[in-house]
Design a protein around this motif. Structure first.
Motif, PDB file in Angstrom:
ATOM      1  N   PRO A  25       0.774  -1.199   0.088  1.00 31.93           N
ATOM      2  CA  PRO A  25      -0.083   0.028   0.042  1.00 31.93           C
ATOM      3  C   PRO A  25       0.826   1.213   0.234  1.00 31.93           C
ATOM      4  O   PRO A  25       0.375   2.413  -0.388  1.00 31.93           O
ATOM      5  CB  PRO A  25      -0.841  -0.057   1.357  1.00 31.93           C
ATOM      6  CG  PRO A  25      -1.038  -1.339   1.502  1.00 31.93           C
ATOM      7  CD  PRO A  25       0.574  -2.129   1.067  1.00 31.93           C
ATOM      8  N   TRP A  26       2.029   1.143   0.543  1.00 34.37           N
ATOM      9  CA  TRP A  26       2.934   2.428   0.540  1.00 34.37           C
ATOM     10  C   TRP A  26       3.195   2.871  -1.089  1.00 34.37           C
ATOM     11  O   TRP A  26       3.359   4.156  -1.115  1.00 34.37           O
ATOM     12  CB  TRP A  26       4.119   2.043   1.336  1.00 34.37           C
ATOM     13  CG  TRP A  26       4.996   3.393   1.668  1.00 34.37           C
ATOM     14  CD1 TRP A  26       4.773   4.416   2.423  1.00 34.37           C
ATOM     15  CD2 TRP A  26       6.182   3.832   0.702  1.00 34.37           C
ATOM     16  NE1 TRP A  26       5.668   5.424   2.176  1.00 34.37           N
ATOM     17  CE2 TRP A  26       6.741   4.996   1.247  1.00 34.37           C
ATOM     18  CE3 TRP A  26       6.927   3.205  -0.367  1.00 34.37           C
ATOM     19  CZ2 TRP A  26       7.857   5.583   0.868  1.00 34.37           C
ATOM     20  CZ3 TRP A  26       7.881   3.905  -0.532  1.00 34.37           C
ATOM     21  CH2 TRP A  26       8.398   4.963  -0.386  1.00 34.37           C
ATOM     22  N   TYR A  27       3.531   1.784  -1.908  1.00 36.44           N
ATOM     23  CA  TYR A  27       4.077   2.235  -3.193  1.00 36.44           C
ATOM     24  C   TYR A  27       2.960   1.974  -4.150  1.00 36.44           C
ATOM     25  O   TYR A  27       3.375   2.049  -5.388  1.00 36.44           O
ATOM     26  CB  TYR A  27       5.250   1.725  -3.380  1.00 36.44           C
ATOM     27  CG  TYR A  27       5.479   0.253  -3.484  1.00 36.44           C
ATOM     28  CD1 TYR A  27       5.251  -0.416  -4.782  1.00 36.44           C
ATOM     29  CD2 TYR A  27       5.670  -0.431  -2.319  1.00 36.44           C
ATOM     30  CE1 TYR A  27       5.312  -1.813  -4.675  1.00 36.44           C
ATOM     31  CE2 TYR A  27       5.990  -1.986  -2.432  1.00 36.44           C
ATOM     32  CZ  TYR A  27       5.533  -2.552  -3.599  1.00 36.44           C
ATOM     33  OH  TYR A  27       5.702  -3.922  -3.580  1.00 36.44           O
ATOM     34  N   ALA A  28       1.607   1.798  -4.075  1.00 36.56           N
ATOM     35  CA  ALA A  28       0.702   1.186  -5.063  1.00 36.56           C
ATOM     36  C   ALA A  28       0.125   2.371  -5.843  1.00 36.56           C
ATOM     37  O   ALA A  28      -0.892   2.197  -6.387  1.00 36.56           O
ATOM     38  CB  ALA A  28      -0.500   0.399  -4.294  1.00 36.56           C
ATOM     39  N   GLY A  29       0.800   3.458  -5.866  1.00 36.78           N
ATOM     40  CA  GLY A  29      -0.125   4.574  -6.488  1.00 36.78           C
ATOM     41  C   GLY A  29       0.900   4.698  -7.908  1.00 36.78           C
ATOM     42  O   GLY A  29       1.635   4.121  -8.280  1.00 36.78           O
ATOM     43  N   ALA A  30       0.295   5.696  -8.546  1.00 36.28           N
ATOM     44  CA  ALA A  30       0.720   6.050 -10.084  1.00 36.28           C
ATOM     45  C   ALA A  30       1.795   7.357 -10.131  1.00 36.28           C
ATOM     46  O   ALA A  30       2.559   7.457 -11.096  1.00 36.28           O
ATOM     47  CB  ALA A  30      -0.529   6.249 -11.026  1.00 36.28           C
ATOM     48  N   GLU A  31       1.624   7.906  -9.054  1.00 35.07           N
ATOM     49  CA  GLU A  31       2.380   9.363  -8.807  1.00 35.07           C
ATOM     50  C   GLU A  31       3.544   9.158  -7.881  1.00 35.07           C
ATOM     51  O   GLU A  31       2.954   8.512  -6.703  1.00 35.07           O
ATOM     52  CB  GLU A  31       1.639  10.562  -8.721  1.00 35.07           C
ATOM     53  CG  GLU A  31       0.393  10.630  -9.702  1.00 35.07           C
ATOM     54  CD  GLU A  31       0.904  11.177 -11.025  1.00 35.07           C
ATOM     55  OE1 GLU A  31       2.102  11.913 -11.142  1.00 35.07           O
ATOM     56  OE2 GLU A  31       0.454  10.834 -12.096  1.00 35.07           O
ATOM     57  N   ARG A  79       5.487   9.972 -11.508  1.00 29.10           N
ATOM     58  CA  ARG A  79       5.954   9.343 -12.603  1.00 29.10           C
ATOM     59  C   ARG A  79       7.406   9.577 -12.912  1.00 29.10           C
ATOM     60  O   ARG A  79       7.684  10.805 -12.531  1.00 29.10           O
ATOM     61  CB  ARG A  79       5.064   9.488 -13.828  1.00 29.10           C
ATOM     62  CG  ARG A  79       3.804   9.122 -13.471  1.00 29.10           C
ATOM     63  CD  ARG A  79       2.840   9.380 -14.725  1.00 29.10           C
ATOM     64  NE  ARG A  79       1.302   8.920 -14.575  1.00 29.10           N
ATOM     65  CZ  ARG A  79       0.987   7.678 -15.116  1.00 29.10           C
ATOM     66  NH1 ARG A  79       1.929   6.990 -15.633  1.00 29.10           N
ATOM     67  NH2 ARG A  79      -0.152   7.467 -15.032  1.00 29.10           N
ATOM     68  N   PRO A  87       4.702   4.678 -14.218  1.00 29.06           N
ATOM     69  CA  PRO A  87       4.098   4.810 -13.028  1.00 29.06           C
ATOM     70  C   PRO A  87       4.988   4.516 -11.767  1.00 29.06           C
ATOM     71  O   PRO A  87       5.882   3.627 -11.632  1.00 29.06           O
ATOM     72  CB  PRO A  87       2.819   3.861 -12.671  1.00 29.06           C
ATOM     73  CG  PRO A  87       2.548   3.630 -14.015  1.00 29.06           C
ATOM     74  CD  PRO A  87       3.785   3.677 -15.018  1.00 29.06           C
ATOM     75  N   PHE A  90       4.625   2.667  -9.186  1.00 30.82           N
ATOM     76  CA  PHE A  90       4.390   1.201  -8.633  1.00 30.82           C
ATOM     77  C   PHE A  90       5.474   0.608  -9.468  1.00 30.82           C
ATOM     78  O   PHE A  90       5.976  -0.364  -8.716  1.00 30.82           O
ATOM     79  CB  PHE A  90       3.013   0.738  -9.207  1.00 30.82           C
ATOM     80  CG  PHE A  90       2.777  -0.617  -8.725  1.00 30.82           C
ATOM     81  CD1 PHE A  90       2.520  -0.877  -7.438  1.00 30.82           C
ATOM     82  CD2 PHE A  90       2.736  -1.546  -9.729  1.00 30.82           C
ATOM     83  CE1 PHE A  90       2.436  -2.256  -7.084  1.00 30.82           C
ATOM     84  CE2 PHE A  90       2.671  -3.044  -9.429  1.00 30.82           C
ATOM     85  CZ  PHE A  90       2.402  -3.520  -8.125  1.00 30.82           C
ATOM     86  N   TYR A 119       9.580   2.035  -8.959  1.00 27.90           N
ATOM     87  CA  TYR A 119       9.692   1.714  -7.434  1.00 27.90           C
ATOM     88  C   TYR A 119      10.354   0.296  -7.282  1.00 27.90           C
ATOM     89  O   TYR A 119      11.334   0.004  -6.645  1.00 27.90           O
ATOM     90  CB  TYR A 119       8.915   2.107  -6.401  1.00 27.90           C
ATOM     91  CG  TYR A 119       9.076   1.770  -4.870  1.00 27.90           C
ATOM     92  CD1 TYR A 119       9.718   2.859  -4.205  1.00 27.90           C
ATOM     93  CD2 TYR A 119       8.592   0.385  -4.567  1.00 27.90           C
ATOM     94  CE1 TYR A 119       9.986   2.124  -2.982  1.00 27.90           C
ATOM     95  CE2 TYR A 119       9.074   0.295  -3.175  1.00 27.90           C
ATOM     96  CZ  TYR A 119       9.598   1.109  -2.422  1.00 27.90           C
ATOM     97  OH  TYR A 119       9.814   0.856  -1.189  1.00 27.90           O
TER      98      TYR A 119
END
Length: 82
Positions: free
Chosen positions: A29-35, A37, A42, A44, A47
């Motif tokens: 959940p800490w790195y599950a975003g798209a921003e 970029r 993305p 995710f 990273y």
């Protein structure tokens, strides 16, 4: 610093180096975003890819901190008993 304290600190440093990649990658959940970029990729994805060389560097550092004199003694012991 006492010899035992030095060895304990070395073991803690090795443990942190070996656990850092797992901690950094298992908490999704800490790195599950798209921003943010990076070159349109993305967060995710880049990273996780950044951890590939990061894991290698952590393993290299942990290996460098291991007790080389112990490995040499073990190697000599094995050579004598062949």
């Amino acid at each position: 610093m006492a010899r035992t304290g030095h060895h304990r600190l070395r073991h803690v440093a090795i443990a942190v180096l070996l656990l850092a990649p797992a901690a950094g990658l298992l908490w999704v959940p800490w790195y599950a975003g798209a921003e943010p970029r990076l070159a349109g990729t993305p967060f995710f994805y880049w990273y996780q890819l950044a951890w590939v060389p990061g894991c290698g560097l952590c393993l290299l550092a942990a290996y460098a901190l291991t007790d080389r004199s112990r490995r040499r003694r073990l190697h000599r012991h094995r050579q004598r008993h062949r």
